[in-house]
Design an enzyme around this catalytic site. Structure first.
Site, PDB file in Angstrom:
ATOM      1  CE1 TYR A 247      -4.238  -1.533   0.483  1.00 38.12           C
ATOM      2  CE2 TYR A 247      -2.680  -3.330   1.259  1.00 38.12           C
ATOM      3  CZ  TYR A 247      -4.164  -2.811   0.863  1.00 38.12           C
ATOM      4  OH  TYR A 247      -5.149  -3.969   0.774  1.00 38.12           O
ATOM      5  CB  CYS A 248       2.447   3.090  -2.594  1.00 40.02           C
ATOM      6  SG  CYS A 248       3.689   4.353  -3.237  1.00 40.02           S
TER       7      CYS A 248
END
EC number: 1.8.4.12
Length: 159
Positions: free
Chosen positions: A125-126
């Site tokens: 999850y960026c």
């Protein structure tokens, strides 16, 4: 009977958002902008605590699920709970990605990719720092997030 009331997380109206957020926070969360890599608040931040939506306070990510992906933005292997996020296809800028948004405030958070550490589920999850507020573990009770303290125990479980 003791029924614990679910905490409500709400989005402020546009005028209040513009008053309470910086220009960058507003552009990221409300206009789907992306902050610059490596030049943001939480990329290299690894203190124990949780990250919440800067707009609504929705709990999003645990520090113990954060890792240094080298991408220049905070990276997490999973959200605290899927009930606080939503994912949708994003074909902007000629790319095919999965966008991550907060469930109630509908804030743009970033994107999720399947190139994370295999031992932690394989997801990355960026997330834009500008969409987050960090609450230190020792402040969780004071800030109304004490329900997440048990997740810092060795045998933590996803909510």
């Amino acid at each position: 009977m003791n029924h614990k009331k679910e905490k409500e997380y709400k989005k402020l109206d546009t005028e209040k958002l513009k008053e309470n957020l910086t220009e960058l926070q507003y552009n990221v969360t409300q206009r789907n902008a992306t902050e610059k890599p490596f030049l943001n608040k939480y990329d290299k931040h690894f203190e124990d605590g949780i990250y919440v939506d800067i707009v609504s306070g929705e709990p999003l990510f645990l520090s113990i699920d954060k890792f240094n992906s080298g991408c220049g933005w905070p990276a997490f292997s999973k959200p605290i709970s899927r009930k606080y996020i939503k994912e949708r296809a994003d074909f902007s800028h000629g790319m095919s990605r999965i966008e991550v948004r907060s469930k109630n405030a509908d804030s743009h958070l970033g994107h999720v990719f399947n190139d994370g550490p295999i031992e932690n589920g394989g997801m990355r999850y960026c997330i834009n720092s500008a969409s987050l507020k960090f609450i230190a573990k020792d402040k969780l009770k004071e800030e109304g997030y004490e329900e997440f303290l048990p997740l810092f125990e060795k045998d933590k479980q996803e909510l």
